[in-house]
Scaffold this motif. Structure first.
Motif, short mmCIF file in Angstrom:
data_model
loop_
_atom_site.label_atom_id
_atom_site.label_comp_id
_atom_site.label_asym_id
_atom_site.label_seq_id
_atom_site.Cartn_x
_atom_site.Cartn_y
_atom_site.Cartn_z
N VAL A 89 -1.55 8.87 -5.12
CA VAL A 89 -2.43 7.70 -5.22
C VAL A 89 -3.69 7.98 -6.05
CG1 VAL A 89 -1.65 6.68 -3.04
CG2 VAL A 89 -3.70 8.10 -3.05
N TRP A 90 -4.09 9.25 -6.14
CA TRP A 90 -5.32 9.59 -6.89
C TRP A 90 -5.03 9.96 -8.34
CZ3 TRP A 90 -9.49 8.09 -4.42
CH2 TRP A 90 -9.46 8.04 -3.03
N LEU A 108 4.78 5.52 2.35
CA LEU A 108 4.93 6.80 3.05
C LEU A 108 5.72 6.62 4.35
CD1 LEU A 108 1.28 8.06 2.58
CD2 LEU A 108 3.31 9.39 1.96
N ASN A 112 0.39 15.88 -1.54
CA ASN A 112 -0.64 14.94 -2.00
C ASN A 112 -1.31 15.56 -3.23
OD1 ASN A 112 -3.90 13.95 -0.73
ND2 ASN A 112 -2.56 12.90 -2.17
N SER A 122 -0.84 3.78 -5.86
CA SER A 122 -1.57 2.71 -5.18
C SER A 122 -2.53 2.01 -6.13
CB SER A 122 -2.35 3.28 -3.99
OG SER A 122 -3.21 2.29 -3.46
N TYR A 170 -3.68 14.37 4.74
CA TYR A 170 -4.16 13.00 4.92
C TYR A 170 -3.75 12.54 6.32
CZ TYR A 170 -4.76 8.03 4.02
OH TYR A 170 -5.15 6.73 4.08
N ASP A 218 2.65 11.90 -2.77
CA ASP A 218 1.62 10.89 -2.65
C ASP A 218 0.64 11.13 -3.81
OD1 ASP A 218 -0.69 9.52 -2.03
OD2 ASP A 218 -0.65 10.01 0.11
N GLY A 254 0.82 -1.21 0.00
CA GLY A 254 0.00 0.00 0.00
C GLY A 254 0.85 1.25 0.00
N ALA A 255 0.19 2.36 -0.34
CA ALA A 255 0.88 3.64 -0.30
C ALA A 255 1.27 4.00 1.12
CB ALA A 255 -0.04 4.72 -0.89
N THR A 256 0.48 3.52 2.08
CA THR A 256 0.75 3.86 3.49
C THR A 256 2.13 3.33 3.90
OG1 THR A 256 -1.62 3.63 3.84
CG2 THR A 256 -0.26 3.81 5.80
N LYS A 262 -4.12 -3.14 -0.90
CA LYS A 262 -2.89 -2.60 -0.33
C LYS A 262 -1.64 -3.03 -1.12
CE LYS A 262 -3.16 -0.49 3.12
NZ LYS A 262 -3.53 0.93 3.36
N ASN A 267 -6.53 14.79 -1.51
CA ASN A 267 -7.59 14.38 -0.59
C ASN A 267 -7.43 15.20 0.68
OD1 ASN A 267 -9.30 13.00 1.16
ND2 ASN A 267 -7.99 11.20 1.33
N THR A 318 -9.57 -1.11 -2.83
CA THR A 318 -8.81 -0.42 -1.78
C THR A 318 -8.25 -1.38 -0.71
OG1 THR A 318 -10.84 0.03 -0.54
CG2 THR A 318 -10.08 1.75 -2.07
N TYR A 353 -0.16 11.29 7.69
CA TYR A 353 1.11 12.02 7.52
C TYR A 353 1.74 12.49 8.84
CZ TYR A 353 -0.17 12.63 2.51
OH TYR A 353 -0.53 12.44 1.20
N LYS A 400 -6.40 2.39 -5.48
CA LYS A 400 -7.17 3.50 -6.05
C LYS A 400 -7.35 3.32 -7.56
CE LYS A 400 -7.14 5.78 -2.14
NZ LYS A 400 -7.16 4.78 -1.09
C1 LIG Z 1 -3.88 10.63 0.06
C2 LIG Z 1 -3.87 9.18 0.38
N1 LIG Z 1 -2.70 8.54 0.58
C3 LIG Z 1 -2.65 7.23 0.88
C4 LIG Z 1 -3.80 6.49 0.99
C5 LIG Z 1 -3.71 5.05 1.35
O1 LIG Z 1 -3.37 4.25 0.27
P1 LIG Z 1 -3.15 2.67 0.46
O2 LIG Z 1 -4.49 2.08 0.75
O3 LIG Z 1 -2.56 2.22 -0.83
O4 LIG Z 1 -2.22 2.50 1.60
C6 LIG Z 1 -5.05 7.12 0.81
C7 LIG Z 1 -6.30 6.36 0.96
O5 LIG Z 1 -7.38 6.92 1.00
C8 LIG Z 1 -5.08 8.49 0.48
O6 LIG Z 1 -6.23 9.14 0.28
#
Ligand SMILES: Cc1ncc(COP(=O)(O)O)c(C=O)c1O
Length: 386
Positions: free
Chosen positions: A197-198, A97, A163, A226, A118, A195, A92-94, A237, A167, A234, A121, A229
Motif C-alpha cells: 500500500v505504501w 488482506l 509489507n 490502496s 501491521y 501488502d 480497501g487493502a484491509t 477504502k 509500516n 485514506t 495481520y 495511500k
Molecule cells: C501496511 C498497511 N496495510 C494496510 C493498510 C490499510 O489500507 P486500507 O485503508 O486501504 O484498507 C494500512 C493503513 O495504514 C497499512 O499501513
C-alpha cells in the motif's frame, strides 16, 4: 463468541487516540495526512455520485479501474497484468488482506509474518486458522536475516505475508531482501502475500520493487495496493489486488461473500487518478519527503535520535539514548505531559518486542509538525522515568 476477536483487549492505538483527544494533543499517532487530497480526484468522485452509476458495480470492479490499475503498474513498476483476469477491486487493502487469508489458508497452515507487523495481520491469520511463524527485525537497520527466514519457513508454510514499504519502520525492502524471501517461498512452495500500500511513498529517489517482479514470483505473488495511500484519501477504502488468474479466481470467491463490491463512484475517481501524469506522483512524494525532512531535522535539533525513514508516512525515534527503555511508558508520558501522541513500536510485535522505538506520523502540515516539535523540546530534556 469467537475467541480470536473476543480476546483482543483495548489496543495501544485506541488508548493513545483516546488520550490524544482527552489532552487535546497534537496527534502524530494515526497515519493519515491532514490535507484534503487532490481536488480533481475528489471532483471526479462527486461528479460520479451525481451523474454516474450508483447501483451495484461488477463484482471484480469497474473495468475502467482494473484497466487503469494494470496501466499504472505497467508505467511505474513495469508489471504486465491482464486487467480482466489478474486485477480485482476491493474495499480497501484491509479487505484484500482478509479475503486473501480466508481464501488461501487451511486450518493448521503456517503463515510467515515479518515483525513488526501491521495490526490487522495477526488476528486475520488466526481467524483463518493459520499458525503464525515470526521473523523479527530489529533497529537500527531492520535487516531481514536469512537464518530467521530459514527457521520460520517449513513445508507447512502456505503464505509469507510481507509489507513493503514497511509500516511502522519506514524501510523499503530492496531487491536483495525480496530475492531472499522469494528463495524461501520457492523452496517451500509458498505464496507471497504482499501488502504494497505504501508503494508510492518512497523517498530520496528510491523505487519500489514489487515482489511480482522478482524472478520466479510472478505467479505466486498476490500484490495489494490502496488508493487511500496513493491519493492521501485514506477514508475512501478503495484497494486493488493483483494475482495470476488461478489465484485471483479464488480470491474473487472470498471477495464475493465479504463485501461483493466497492462504491462505483469512488472507483471511477480512482481510475481517473491512476491515469494522472507522472508529475502528480513525483510532486506528492516530494511533498511528503519535505515534511519528513522538516520533522526529522527538528527532532534531531532537540536531541532525539532519529532512525532513517525511506518510505511510508512514518519516522521513528530511538529512545534508548534518552535512557527511555519502555516505549509504552514513554508514549504515555509524551501525550499526558507534553501533549504529543505517538505510537510505541512494541505494539507491532507479537514476540521479542523491541521496546525502545517510537513512531511518529509526519504526513501533516508544517504548522502541525512545528507545534509538535515545540512541545517535544521539553520531552527530550526531561530525565528518564523508566
Ligand atoms: C501496511 C498497511 N496495510 C494496510 C493498510 C490499510 O489500507 P486500507 O485503508 O486501504 O484498507 C494500512 C493503513 O495504514 C497499512 O499501513
Amino acid at each position: 463468541m469467537n475467541s480470536v476477536f473476543a480476546d483482543i483487549g483495548t489496543s495501544v492505538f485506541e488508548t493513545m487516540s483516546r488520550l490524544a483527544r482527552e489532552r487535546d494533543a497534537v496527534n502524530l499517532g494515526q497515519g493519515f495526512p491532514d490535507d484534503p487530497g487532490p481536488e480533481d480526484v475528489r471532483a471526479k468522485a462527486a461528479e460520479a455520485v451525481l451523474r454516474g452509476w450508483n447501483q451495484y458495480p461488477p463484482m471484480l470492479g469497474l473495468l475502467e479501474l482494473r484497466q487503469a490499475v494494470a496501466a499504472h503498474y505497467r508505467r511505474f513498476q513495469k508489471l504486465d497484468l491482464d486487467p480482466e483476469a489478474e486485477v480485482m477491486v476491493t474495499s480497501g487493502a484491509t479487505e484484500a488482506l482478509a479475503g486473501a487469508l480466508l481464501a488461501l489458508v487451511e486450518p493448521g497452515d503456517e503463515v510467515v509474518l515479518i515483525q513488526p507487523i501491521y495490526d490487522a495481520y495477526l488476528p486475520l491469520v488466526r481467524r483463518a486458522g493459520g499458525a503464525p511463524k515470526f521473523v523479527t527485525l530489529r533497529p537500527p537497520h531492520w535487516t531481514i536475516e536469512e537464518a530467521e527466514l530459514a527457521a520460520a519457513f517449513s513445508d507447512r508454510t502456505r503464505v509469507a505475508l510481507l509489507n513493503n514499504p514497511h509500516n511502522p519502520i519506514g524501510v523499503v525492502h530492496g531487491t536483495d531482501a525480496l530475492k531472499l524471501i522469494a528463495k524461501y517461498c520457492l523452496k517451500h512452495d509458498a505464496i507471497a502475500l504482499c501488502d504494497e500500500v505504501w508503494e508510492h511513498l518512497t523517498f530520496d529517489g528510491r523505487e519500489h520493487v514489487s515482489m511480482m517482479a522478482i524472478e520466479g514470483m510472478r505467479d505466486r505473488t498476490i500484490k495489494i495496493g490502496s488508493a487511500g495511500k496513493i491519493f492521501s484519501l485514506t477514508g475512501w477504502k478503495v484497494g486493488f489486488v493483483c494475482a495470476a488468474p488461478p489465484i485471483l479466481k479464488v480470491l474473487a470467491r472470498a471477495h464475493q461473500f465479504l463485501t461483493f463490491t466497492t462504491p462505483p463512484n469512488l472507483q471511477a475517481a480512482v481510475a481517473y487518478g491512476l491515469m494522472k501524469g507522472d508529475d502528480y506522483f513525483f510532486t506528492m512524494r516530494a511533498r511528503f519527503q519535505r515534511s519528513r525532512d522538516r520533522f526529522a531535522a527538528g527532532l534531531a535539533e532537540r536531541g532525539f535520535s532519529v532512525l532513517e525513514s525511506a518510505g511510508t508516512y512514518f519516522l521513528n525515534v530511538d529512545t534508548s539514548p534518552l535512557g527511555q527503555l519502555d516505549d509504552v511508558a514513554f508514549c504515555r508520558r509524551l501525550v499526558e505531559a507534553n501533549g504529543v501522541a505517538a505510537i510505541p513500536v512494541s505494539a507491532f510485535y507479537e514476540t521479542e518486542a523491541v521496546r525502545t522505538v517510537v513512531r511518529f506520523c509526519f504526513a501533516k502540515s508544517d504548522a502541525t509538525l512545528d507545534a509538535a516539535l515545540a512541545r517535544l523540546s521539553e520531552a527530550a530534556r526531561t530525565p528518564a522515568i523508566c
